[in-house]
Design a protein around this motif. Sequence first.
Motif, PDB file in Angstrom:
ATOM      1  N   GLU A 107       0.839  -1.208   0.000  1.00  0.00           N
ATOM      2  CA  GLU A 107       0.000   0.000   0.000  1.00  0.00           C
ATOM      3  C   GLU A 107       0.877   1.263   0.000  1.00  0.00           C
ATOM      4  O   GLU A 107       0.618   2.206  -0.739  1.00  0.00           O
ATOM      5  N   SER A 111       0.797   3.626  -3.550  1.00  0.00           N
ATOM      6  CA  SER A 111       0.287   5.003  -3.566  1.00  0.00           C
ATOM      7  C   SER A 111       1.271   5.941  -4.257  1.00  0.00           C
ATOM      8  O   SER A 111       0.892   6.999  -4.744  1.00  0.00           O
ATOM      9  N   ASN A 114       1.553   5.443  -8.731  1.00  0.00           N
ATOM     10  CA  ASN A 114       0.510   5.907  -9.658  1.00  0.00           C
ATOM     11  C   ASN A 114       0.863   7.236 -10.281  1.00  0.00           C
ATOM     12  O   ASN A 114       1.472   8.054  -9.749  1.00  0.00           O
TER      13      ASN A 114
END
Length: 114
Positions: A107, A111, A114
């Motif tokens: 995670e 993040s 992207n």
Amino acid sequence: MTQASEPAPGEPISLEDQAAFDEHVAEYDVVLVDFYADWCGPCRMMEPAVESLASDTDAAVLKVDVDRYQELAAEYGVQGIPTLLVFDGGEMADRMVGAQTEDALREAVASRLN
């Protein structure tokens, strides 16, 4: 948008020279830096998750042995291990202290990708 950097290697990079730290962090878009020690139980427990992240994501993983690179650990405020730092575009973007789940690592890195 910054120029695309090198594709991340599929396995963790072990820091072999303190002077190369900044180069490694700058060479890839997203870098997870794992400050660890061989004697650290939680660090060993996280090893499969760290290796999986290196092989399955576009993030590079840089392993830094705190016993060997005490100055570098101090520079980044590492007081407990494992400490994991996420660098995005050469800048520190996230810090996690203590054992993390593979999902938490993914995670933190996803993040930034992207």
